[in-house]
Structure formats: C-alpha cells, structure tokens
Write a protein that holds these residues in place. Structure first.
Motif, PDB file in Angstrom:
ATOM      1  N   VAL A 123       0.806  -1.114  -0.015  1.00  0.00           N
ATOM      2  CA  VAL A 123       0.162  -0.006  -0.007  1.00  0.00           C
ATOM      3  C   VAL A 123       0.685   1.032   0.156  1.00  0.00           C
ATOM      4  O   VAL A 123       0.649   2.110  -0.767  1.00  0.00           O
ATOM      5  CB  VAL A 123      -0.897   0.105   1.208  1.00  0.00           C
ATOM      6  N   VAL A 124       1.785   1.306   0.856  1.00  0.00           N
ATOM      7  CA  VAL A 124       2.792   2.551   0.955  1.00  0.00           C
ATOM      8  C   VAL A 124       3.437   2.779  -0.312  1.00  0.00           C
ATOM      9  O   VAL A 124       3.519   3.612  -0.777  1.00  0.00           O
ATOM     10  CB  VAL A 124       3.801   2.496   2.163  1.00  0.00           C
ATOM     11  N   SER A 125       4.041   1.830  -0.733  1.00  0.00           N
ATOM     12  CA  SER A 125       4.731   2.010  -2.220  1.00  0.00           C
ATOM     13  C   SER A 125       3.848   2.485  -3.417  1.00  0.00           C
ATOM     14  O   SER A 125       4.331   3.443  -4.033  1.00  0.00           O
ATOM     15  CB  SER A 125       5.447   0.615  -2.608  1.00  0.00           C
ATOM     16  N   GLU A 126       2.580   1.965  -3.501  1.00  0.00           N
ATOM     17  CA  GLU A 126       1.913   2.591  -4.481  1.00  0.00           C
ATOM     18  C   GLU A 126       1.403   4.043  -4.137  1.00  0.00           C
ATOM     19  O   GLU A 126       1.202   4.796  -5.074  1.00  0.00           O
ATOM     20  CB  GLU A 126       0.646   1.658  -4.712  1.00  0.00           C
ATOM     21  N   LEU A 127       0.807   4.283  -2.940  1.00  0.00           N
ATOM     22  CA  LEU A 127       0.727   5.725  -2.518  1.00  0.00           C
ATOM     23  C   LEU A 127       1.672   6.681  -2.630  1.00  0.00           C
ATOM     24  O   LEU A 127       1.354   7.805  -3.008  1.00  0.00           O
ATOM     25  CB  LEU A 127      -0.085   5.596  -1.236  1.00  0.00           C
TER      26      LEU A 127
END
Length: 162
Positions: A134-138
């Motif tokens: 989630v963090v990497s995409e956001l």
C-alpha cells in the motif's frame, strides 16, 4: 508497451518505476526484461516483458483513487474466522489480486486484529508485506515520501476503533 519512467505495480511486491529495459539470455533464449526499481528497500526486480500482463503488472492508481484507499482503511474490519493458517491464506489470496484496496483491507484487518490479540508470526509478515504494498503505491499516487504515507496511514488506522 511500457516505457522507462512508467510507474507500475507488481502484485505481491508493490509499486516501482521502470528504470530500464534489458535484454538477457536465459537458457539460450534472449528476452527483454523490465527493470523495476522499488521505492522501499532499494530493491530491483526484473520482469519478463512478454509476461508483464500475465503476472498482473499494472499502472499505479491515479491520485483520484486515493480516497477509495482511505475509505477502506477507515471501514469496519472484516472478522475472519478459523485458524491463523486459514486467515493467513485468505489474506494472502487478497494480496495476490494486486488490487490496492484489497491490500489496504488486509492491512486494516490485521492491524485491528493485532490490537485485540496477538497475531501469529506469519500474519505479522503478511501485515508488513500488505503495508509495504500500500505504501509503495501511494508514494507514487500522492507524490509523497514513504515516511509521509506511513504517518498518514497510521493516523487513519489509529482512528479506526472498530
């Protein structure tokens, strides 16, 4: 055809930027590979260009969809029943989908579950992986640093008292 500089998501690994396209010979066969540079852990992944669609490589969500992710993080968690092993496999299948909302739901569910009772070591690793996805995409969808995205997510999850 993807290009150098494209921001893409590789299911089960997260988002990254195509930093190059290399030709490599494997078992006597020449192939083109996308070189994916990941923002977390400074990891580099090579993906066969001819298999990119089959493995689920997709574009990063547009910023307009970030509200959907926030809504999932704020929603009431799903209470998965059964042994930790059954819950683990259910959550793992959701992560394999490559959908950021599924990864956000797994993150939310495991964070809330951990608050209520200890989660197994396997579920802890799955939680860490889901958060990373989630963090990497956001990071790319919002044009923010990993630290900024993590604080944003932690604030939302801390407020989720379901």
């Amino acid at each position: 055809m993807l290009q150098i500089g494209d921001k893409v998501v590789y299911p089960m690994h997260g988002a990254g930027v195509i930093s190059g396209i290399e030709k490599c010979e494997v078992l006597g066969e020449g192939r083109s590979y996308y070189v994916l540079q990941m923002p977390l852990g400074d990891m580099k992944v090579m993906i066969p260009a001819d298999k990119a669609e089959h493995i689920g490589l997709r574009d990063v969500i547009p910023e307009a969809r970030v509200d959907e992710v926030r809504d999932v993080l704020e929603d009431e968690p799903e209470r998965l029943m059964g042994t930790w092993n059954r819950r683990y496999h259910t959550n793992l299948e959701r992560l394999k989908s490559g959908d950021i909302c599924d990864a956000a739901a797994v993150t939310r569910n495991l964070v809330v579950q951990e608050r209520e009772r200890r989660i197994s070591a396997g579920e802890r690793r799955l939680l860490d992986l889901a958060r990373q996805i989630v963090v990497s995409e956001l990071v790319y969808a919002c044009d923010k640093s990993p630290a900024e995205v993590e604080v944003w997510m932690d604030d939302i999850l801390a407020a989720n008292n379901s």
